[in-house]
Design a protein around this motif. Sequence first.
Motif, PDB file in Angstrom:
ATOM      1  N   ILE A  35       0.850  -1.195   0.000  1.00 32.81           N
ATOM      2  CA  ILE A  35       0.000   0.000   0.000  1.00 32.81           C
ATOM      3  C   ILE A  35       0.882   1.241   0.000  1.00 32.81           C
ATOM      4  O   ILE A  35       1.713   1.415   0.895  1.00 32.81           O
ATOM      5  N   ASP A  36       0.702   2.084  -1.009  1.00 30.93           N
ATOM      6  CA  ASP A  36       1.413   3.362  -1.062  1.00 30.93           C
ATOM      7  C   ASP A  36       0.546   4.393  -0.352  1.00 30.93           C
ATOM      8  O   ASP A  36      -0.465   4.844  -0.887  1.00 30.93           O
ATOM      9  N   ALA A  94       3.774   9.374  -3.800  1.00 32.53           N
ATOM     10  CA  ALA A  94       3.554   8.196  -4.661  1.00 32.53           C
ATOM     11  C   ALA A  94       4.810   7.672  -5.337  1.00 32.53           C
ATOM     12  O   ALA A  94       4.746   7.137  -6.441  1.00 32.53           O
ATOM     13  N   SER A  95       5.956   7.779  -4.701  1.00 33.25           N
ATOM     14  CA  SER A  95       7.184   7.231  -5.292  1.00 33.25           C
ATOM     15  C   SER A  95       7.120   5.706  -5.394  1.00 33.25           C
ATOM     16  O   SER A  95       7.617   5.120  -6.358  1.00 33.25           O
ATOM     17  N   PHE A  96       6.528   5.060  -4.400  1.00 32.77           N
ATOM     18  CA  PHE A  96       6.362   3.606  -4.450  1.00 32.77           C
ATOM     19  C   PHE A  96       5.537   3.207  -5.667  1.00 32.77           C
ATOM     20  O   PHE A  96       5.860   2.235  -6.363  1.00 32.77           O
ATOM     21  N   SER A  97       4.481   3.958  -5.943  1.00 32.20           N
ATOM     22  CA  SER A  97       3.637   3.670  -7.101  1.00 32.20           C
ATOM     23  C   SER A  97       4.421   3.838  -8.393  1.00 32.20           C
ATOM     24  O   SER A  97       4.308   3.014  -9.318  1.00 32.20           O
ATOM     25  N   VAL A 140      -9.894  -1.114  -4.996  1.00 33.95           N
ATOM     26  CA  VAL A 140      -8.719  -0.272  -5.256  1.00 33.95           C
ATOM     27  C   VAL A 140      -7.424  -1.083  -5.317  1.00 33.95           C
ATOM     28  O   VAL A 140      -6.347  -0.521  -5.489  1.00 33.95           O
ATOM     29  N   ILE A 141      -7.523  -2.402  -5.179  1.00 31.30           N
ATOM     30  CA  ILE A 141      -6.344  -3.259  -5.266  1.00 31.30           C
ATOM     31  C   ILE A 141      -6.074  -3.602  -6.728  1.00 31.30           C
ATOM     32  O   ILE A 141      -6.983  -3.973  -7.468  1.00 31.30           O
ATOM     33  N   ARG A 142      -4.819  -3.462  -7.121  1.00 27.02           N
ATOM     34  CA  ARG A 142      -4.437  -3.752  -8.509  1.00 27.02           C
ATOM     35  C   ARG A 142      -3.339  -4.815  -8.520  1.00 27.02           C
ATOM     36  O   ARG A 142      -2.418  -4.761  -7.715  1.00 27.02           O
ATOM     37  N   ILE A 187      -1.897  -1.168  -3.929  1.00 26.57           N
ATOM     38  CA  ILE A 187      -2.833  -0.044  -3.876  1.00 26.57           C
ATOM     39  C   ILE A 187      -1.987   1.204  -4.071  1.00 26.57           C
ATOM     40  O   ILE A 187      -1.234   1.596  -3.170  1.00 26.57           O
ATOM     41  N   PRO A 188      -2.041   1.820  -5.242  1.00 25.85           N
ATOM     42  CA  PRO A 188      -1.179   2.987  -5.506  1.00 25.85           C
ATOM     43  C   PRO A 188      -1.647   4.222  -4.747  1.00 25.85           C
ATOM     44  O   PRO A 188      -2.737   4.238  -4.158  1.00 25.85           O
TER      45      PRO A 188
END
Length: 399
Positions: free
Chosen positions: A150-151, A156-159, A191-193, A203-204
């Motif tokens: 989960i970001d 949103a760098s993780f995304s 919202v899970i991708r 989850i971005p």
Amino acid sequence: MAQQERIDVLVGEHAARLSERLQAHRAQLFPPDARKEMRRFTSGEVAELLGVKDAYLRKLHLDGRGPSPETGVGGRRYYTAQDIQALRVMLEKGTKTPGTYLPGRRSNADGGDHLQVITVINFKGGSGKTTTAAHLAQKLALDGYRVLAIDLDPQASFSALHGYQPEFDLLDGGTLYDAIRYEDPLPLRDVIRPSYFPNLDIIPGNLDLMEFEHETPRALANRSGQFFFTRVGDKLAEVESDYDIVVIDCPPQLGFLTMSALSAATAVLVTVHPQMLDVMSMCQFLLMTSNLLGVVAEAGGNMSYDWLRYVVTRYEPGDGPQNQMVSFMRSMFGDHVLNHPVLKSTAISDAGITKQTLYEVERTQFTRTTYERAMESLNAVNGEIEALIQQAWGRKAVA
């Protein structure tokens, strides 16, 4: 007199220009219709991940068992990440020791292993928090755990590391905010991708997450009875049976998002860059965290953790002041500091330029020594964390 500029207009212009340039950079690396894909793994890498000999994998291939690897020049065998998971499933069925190849949660007489929720936090930017969280989530997925990442950081760098450009890919929402907002929240599954990593869902994040910080004071003022600190945990309960581990990349601030994530957590990982200013900042962060979470605990929040650890990041072994700071931390916190640090490495930073981690970048892009040194460091840190996870489930770490 020099002409003055309106700061809102200037910042807006800069944001638009930067966004346009980033989109062009992204299109160059990954065309609009492209999706990030995992690289192939050599048979030696796969053998190390599975804990078997390369010769054993060769025998499985010759016997027609398991997925068929791609054969390259000189008979070199390459496996996809999906192949690795297929091998895990096959080998697990043939073993007499449960969890040898699929080390995730298992049921038992006490009802089963509990979901591990690991929050990765730091008050100060530049501590390697997102890099640490990304490599941890990916390594756990490669090791056979079912992972949800989960970001929770609006930046949103993780995304971005996982192929999402927030200002282009999340125009209609799709962050955790949509599931934890106070009015008309969505089911978490909405919202899970899936990611391009087998076993890793995401989850971005984007700037929408800041809405939770703005809405929570109003909810508290209205005394609606909706505790903000339970919202992340309540949502994770909806998908609790789908995953072994949740890794949350928290924002570099102690706001309502972070406190709700900490209330949902079973474990906390604090990243620390071993320099005086960073350690001083961490001291303030710990003081503030203790005070605020004490209030949350008094209000009924769960503050019991399986473990808390500090991980030294961006560590340079030849730097004398850094060594002194690491020694200082170990004298203060003892076993709460992980034995292995994450080394500062051009391999890790250069991979990040192309929005990749070391687990997905082609190793041929670096000198062998540079790559292996960085990979050994990451694997050692993630191995320690995996051991803590296994201990929390009441068993020894997998070999």
